[in-house]
Structures are given as C-alpha cells and as structure tokens.
Design a protein around this motif. Structure first.
Motif, mmCIF file in Angstrom:
data_model
loop_
_atom_site.group_PDB
_atom_site.id
_atom_site.type_symbol
_atom_site.label_atom_id
_atom_site.label_comp_id
_atom_site.label_asym_id
_atom_site.label_seq_id
_atom_site.Cartn_x
_atom_site.Cartn_y
_atom_site.Cartn_z
ATOM 1 N N MET A 96 -43.850 38.997 -5.672
ATOM 2 C CA MET A 96 -45.117 39.405 -5.060
ATOM 3 C C MET A 96 -46.261 39.414 -6.062
ATOM 4 S SD MET A 96 -44.065 43.348 -4.343
ATOM 5 C CE MET A 96 -43.059 44.233 -5.491
ATOM 6 N N ALA A 118 -52.297 39.424 -2.213
ATOM 7 C CA ALA A 118 -51.011 39.333 -1.532
ATOM 8 C C ALA A 118 -50.638 40.660 -0.882
ATOM 9 C CB ALA A 118 -49.938 38.938 -2.538
ATOM 10 N N LEU A 119 -50.054 40.578 0.338
ATOM 11 C CA LEU A 119 -49.553 41.773 1.016
ATOM 12 C C LEU A 119 -48.107 41.522 1.407
ATOM 13 C CD1 LEU A 119 -52.555 42.758 3.328
ATOM 14 C CD2 LEU A 119 -51.624 44.142 1.485
ATOM 15 N N ASP A 120 -47.180 42.070 0.638
ATOM 16 C CA ASP A 120 -45.757 41.925 0.925
ATOM 17 C C ASP A 120 -45.400 42.820 2.102
ATOM 18 O OD1 ASP A 120 -42.955 41.156 -0.681
ATOM 19 O OD2 ASP A 120 -42.858 43.005 0.510
ATOM 20 N N LEU A 148 -42.678 44.307 3.093
ATOM 21 C CA LEU A 148 -41.907 45.495 2.729
ATOM 22 C C LEU A 148 -42.796 46.532 2.056
ATOM 23 C CD1 LEU A 148 -39.225 47.027 2.396
ATOM 24 C CD2 LEU A 148 -38.917 45.849 0.209
ATOM 25 N N VAL A 149 -43.661 46.068 1.155
ATOM 26 C CA VAL A 149 -44.572 46.982 0.456
ATOM 27 C C VAL A 149 -45.505 47.660 1.455
ATOM 28 C CG1 VAL A 149 -46.464 47.114 -1.216
ATOM 29 C CG2 VAL A 149 -44.448 45.733 -1.730
ATOM 30 N N VAL A 150 -46.037 46.878 2.395
ATOM 31 C CA VAL A 150 -46.925 47.456 3.416
ATOM 32 C C VAL A 150 -46.166 48.493 4.238
ATOM 33 C CG1 VAL A 150 -48.282 46.951 5.495
ATOM 34 C CG2 VAL A 150 -48.435 45.440 3.518
ATOM 35 N N VAL A 159 -43.597 50.349 3.236
ATOM 36 C CA VAL A 159 -43.411 51.548 2.402
ATOM 37 C C VAL A 159 -44.710 52.350 2.345
ATOM 38 C CG1 VAL A 159 -42.969 52.353 0.052
ATOM 39 C CG2 VAL A 159 -41.545 50.563 1.021
ATOM 40 N N ILE A 160 -45.838 51.648 2.204
ATOM 41 C CA ILE A 160 -47.138 52.332 2.155
ATOM 42 C C ILE A 160 -47.396 53.058 3.476
ATOM 43 C CG2 ILE A 160 -49.646 51.975 2.041
ATOM 44 C CD1 ILE A 160 -49.070 49.719 -0.001
ATOM 45 N N ALA A 209 -45.111 54.212 5.546
ATOM 46 C CA ALA A 209 -44.210 55.368 5.580
ATOM 47 C C ALA A 209 -44.778 56.509 4.732
ATOM 48 C CB ALA A 209 -42.825 54.972 5.076
ATOM 49 N N GLY A 255 -46.440 46.029 -10.391
ATOM 50 C CA GLY A 255 -46.172 44.850 -9.584
ATOM 51 C C GLY A 255 -46.875 44.818 -8.236
ATOM 52 N N SER A 302 -50.052 44.228 -5.768
ATOM 53 C CA SER A 302 -51.256 43.413 -5.821
ATOM 54 C C SER A 302 -52.472 44.329 -5.681
ATOM 55 C CB SER A 302 -51.255 42.382 -4.689
ATOM 56 O OG SER A 302 -51.429 43.034 -3.452
ATOM 57 N N ALA A 319 -54.656 44.155 -3.369
ATOM 58 C CA ALA A 319 -54.752 44.512 -1.953
ATOM 59 C C ALA A 319 -53.782 45.637 -1.604
ATOM 60 C CB ALA A 319 -54.467 43.284 -1.093
ATOM 61 N N GLU A 320 -52.562 45.582 -2.135
ATOM 62 C CA GLU A 320 -51.563 46.610 -1.834
ATOM 63 C C GLU A 320 -51.961 47.961 -2.424
ATOM 64 O OE1 GLU A 320 -47.799 43.472 -1.653
ATOM 65 O OE2 GLU A 320 -48.289 44.522 -3.508
ATOM 66 N N LEU A 369 -54.808 49.313 -0.335
ATOM 67 C CA LEU A 369 -54.315 49.794 0.957
ATOM 68 C C LEU A 369 -53.681 51.175 0.791
ATOM 69 C CD1 LEU A 369 -53.676 49.163 3.992
ATOM 70 C CD2 LEU A 369 -51.461 48.309 3.193
ATOM 71 N N MET A 370 -52.884 51.352 -0.273
ATOM 72 C CA MET A 370 -52.232 52.633 -0.494
ATOM 73 C C MET A 370 -53.268 53.741 -0.705
ATOM 74 S SD MET A 370 -49.429 53.934 -3.285
ATOM 75 C CE MET A 370 -48.183 52.676 -3.115
ATOM 76 N N VAL A 386 -53.074 56.550 2.105
ATOM 77 C CA VAL A 386 -52.284 57.711 1.660
ATOM 78 C C VAL A 386 -53.214 58.811 1.137
ATOM 79 C CG1 VAL A 386 -50.446 58.513 0.138
ATOM 80 C CG2 VAL A 386 -50.280 56.257 1.172
ATOM 81 N N TRP A 411 -41.642 52.456 -8.937
ATOM 82 C CA TRP A 411 -41.735 51.142 -8.297
ATOM 83 C C TRP A 411 -40.963 50.077 -9.072
ATOM 84 C CZ3 TRP A 411 -44.490 51.787 -3.840
ATOM 85 C CH2 TRP A 411 -44.693 50.644 -3.060
ATOM 86 N N LEU A 436 -37.033 47.870 -4.160
ATOM 87 C CA LEU A 436 -37.785 49.108 -3.979
ATOM 88 C C LEU A 436 -36.883 50.262 -3.538
ATOM 89 C CD1 LEU A 436 -41.123 48.185 -2.173
ATOM 90 C CD2 LEU A 436 -40.789 48.918 -4.520
ATOM 91 N N VAL A 464 -40.393 57.660 -0.476
ATOM 92 C CA VAL A 464 -40.910 58.445 0.654
ATOM 93 C C VAL A 464 -40.628 59.945 0.450
ATOM 94 C CG1 VAL A 464 -40.755 58.805 3.147
ATOM 95 C CG2 VAL A 464 -40.742 56.486 2.234
#
Lengths: 106, 263
Positions: free
Chosen positions: A1, A8-10, A12-14, A16-17, A19, B74, B76, B78-79, B82-83, B87, B100, B104, B110
């Motif tokens: 990833m 990039a938006l994986d 599985l990662v999305v 987990v985020i 959750a 690891g 991105s 964007a990720e 988003l978090m 969150v 991480w 995972l 969680v």
C-alpha cells in the motif's frame, strides 16, 4: 500500500479506520447516553473521575521508563514550562528542543 | 475531572464530576446548574472556536507528528487524513500507528482504541448537567467533536455560568480543522523526512502527555491514584502483552479510589 502513492486507500485499512471511528463515537456519546438512564453513585463517580489522569500516567510511566536521561530531562522541561506558562505549544516546543539538545550532548 | 478549574477544585475537594451538594441527587431541579439559561447558537460556536484556536494550533503540532508517524508506519496521506477526520482522537491514533504492522493486528488496534478512548465516556458524562437540556441532535452532535482540550475548555466555560451550550461544538470545529490540516502536512512531509528521532519527533507523544498530566494534577488527592496507575502500568508492561497496561493502570487507580472514598 506504500507503493500506491499518497492518495492510495487500501480497503482493509479503510475498514480498520471505520471500526476505530465506530468505537470512538460510542465512547464519546456513550457516557452521556448512559448518564441519562442510570444513577451513578458518588463513590463510583469519584473512581471514574481519576481515570483520565490515571490513564495519562499509565501511558507516560512506561514510555519514560524506556527512555534515558535526555528524555527525563526534557520531560522536566515540559513540566516546568507548562507549570509556569500554562501554554501547551510553548511547553511542547521547549520539550522537543530540550530532547534534541540533551541527545546531542549525551 | 474538575481540577482543570482551580476555583472549583477548592470547593469540590473530593473531585466529583457533578456538584450534587445542593440537594438530593435524584432531584435535578435542585442543582445550581438548572437555574441558568442555556443557549445553543452561532454566538456560542464562535466563542468556542475563537477561545480554542490557540489550543487547537498546539494540537496541530501533535497532528503533524501523527501524520509523520502514520506515513512511516505505511499509511498513505489519504488514509492518515481519513483517520484524523473520522476518529478525531489524538492519543489513540498515535498509539495505534505504533501497532501498525503487516498483517494488520485488527483486534488489537480496535481494542486499544476503545481502551484509550474510554475516558471520553466519563468526560461526556461530566457534561451531562448542561447537555441534558439541549436537544439530542445538539448534544450528541457536539459530543462527536469532543477531544481532551476542548472538553476542558468547555467545562470551564459552562461552570462559569455563561450558558453557551454550543461552546463544545465551536471549540471542536477549531480542533478538527487544525487536527486534519496538520495531519495532511505531517503525512506529506513524513514521506520526505528520514529519522524522526533526529528532530525529536518521537518525543512529541511523551511531551504531550507530560503537559496533559500537569494540567490534570489536582494536588494531594491526585497523588495516590496516580502512584497506583504508575506502579500498575510499569508492572503490567513487563508481564502483560500488548497495550493492556494502559487500561490496567487506569482501572487499578479507579478501583483504589472507589475503595478509599469514605476516608
């Protein structure tokens, strides 16, 4: 990833985020929701009220214990600046400056 | 909880979340907070936003650190963004990116998020005396943007009797903007910077918690629970896997406080 680049938006990662988001939203609204429905004794309230500080200490203790004199000294700088100025930004800058300095000296 | 407000801490030495000395606990009409009027409007949002802005900029420093750590773990840009946007819980996010690894550890991530954020339940409950008088949309909506910093500012504001019910929302918007913006900056820069220890970035988490501890310190009554939390956490970190020492330390302190309540 990592190789997919900055945007990039994986899946599985999305997942987990999401959750993490659900769990966090539940903690943020849950206490207030519960309080409207049940009666909390003063004794329990006293116990609950020490939780935020205690959790901060529980994270910090092992973190600092794993460090060395440079980290301990810098933590002292944060305490001093925070206590004197009550300015979190100043305290953070002081602490990070101090840790860089102390590590260079050590 | 009340210790962030010095004047109240003096009156309420046992650290109760609610001031319940005015009458029977089951009679909400008798509490002092019921008498002031509570508004929820643009003015309160504005006041919250402006009061919190300097603090939110401080939170931004922490967001830059999160972005860098996330990128190195690891995620991105964007990720990471988003978090931060959904969150909105700094401490949990920073601890989680330390966990991480591939593959995972989803359950650990969680559960750790839950353990670290459980304190929000108590903080939200502490806002109860005021938020009970707002509409569900106003109260629950405001709670979504609650973080440590704007919660503390809001408690101070509401206890002063200003009656600004939208203060948490306004201050939360300030935190959200800085937190998300700083994450983007940190994550973008994180791909460029090499070793975070060289700039002391790895010390940011500890520094933030030291500063938070100074704010939460309430003199002698805090000493015993904090010592219990410290000893439990340091013992647990050796014997218990993962990040459970955080929850164990907190629970041990709360338990001891419940037991010694009468003394």
């Amino acid at each position: 990833m990592i190789s997919d680049g900055a945007l990039a938006l994986d899946p599985l990662v999305v997942g987990v985020i999401l959750a993490m988001t659900v769990v966090t939203v539940l903690t943020k609204v849950g206490g207030f929701w519960l309080l409207r429905r049940i009666e909390i004794s003063e004794r329990l309230e006293a116990g609950l009220s020490v939780l935020p500080g205690a959790i901060v200490i529980a994270i910090l203790g092992p973190e600092l214990a794993a460090g060395g004199p440079a980290e301990w000294g810098a933590a002292g700088v944060v305490v001093l600046v925070m206590w004197r100025t009550e300015n979190i930004l100043l305290a953070l800058c002081g602490g990070i400056g101090a840790v860089v300095l102390f590590r260079a000296l050590g | 909880m009340t210790k962030l407000d010095g004047s109240d801490a003096d009156r309420d030495h046992s650290g109760h979340i609610r001031e319940s000395s005015d009458g029977p606990v089951d009679d909400p009409q008798a509490t002092a907070v019921e008498r002031e009027s509570l508004t929820f409007g643009r003015e309160g949002i504005r006041a919250g936003f402006l009061t919190c802005l300097p603090v939110a900029l401080g939170v931004g420093g922490y967001g830059v650190a999160f972005g860098m750590l996330a990128r190195q773990a690891g995620l991105s840009v964007a990720e990471a963004t988003l978090m931060s946007a959904t969150v909105i819980a700094g401490a949990a996010q920073i601890v989680v990116v330390e966990l991480w690894t591939e593959p995972l550890p989803v359950a650990a991530i969680v559960l750790t998020t839950l353990a670290i954020n459980l304190r929000y339940s108590l903080m939200g409950a502490a806002l109860g005396p005021w938020f009970e008088r707002l509409s569900p949309r106003q109260s629950y909506g405001s709670l979504l943007v609650m973080a440590d910093e704007n919660w503390a500012l809001t408690m101070r504001e509401l206890k002063s009797g200003s009656g600004r019910g939208a203060f948490l929302l306004g201050s939360g918007i300030a935190i959200w903007c800085c937190w998300v913006g700083a994450t983007i900056i940190g994550a973008t820069a994180g791909g460029v910077i090499g070793d975070p220890a060289q700039y002391g970035i790895d010390f940011v988490l500890a520094a933030v918690f030291v500063a938070l501890a100074v704010e939460l310190w309430d003199g002698r009554p805090t000493l015993v629970p904090w010592l219990v939390a410290l000893v439990t956490a340091i013992a647990a970190v050796t014997f218990v896997p993962g990040r459970w020492y955080i929850l164990l330390g907190g629970l041990a302190a709360a338990t001891v406080e419940v037991i010694r309540y009468d003394q």
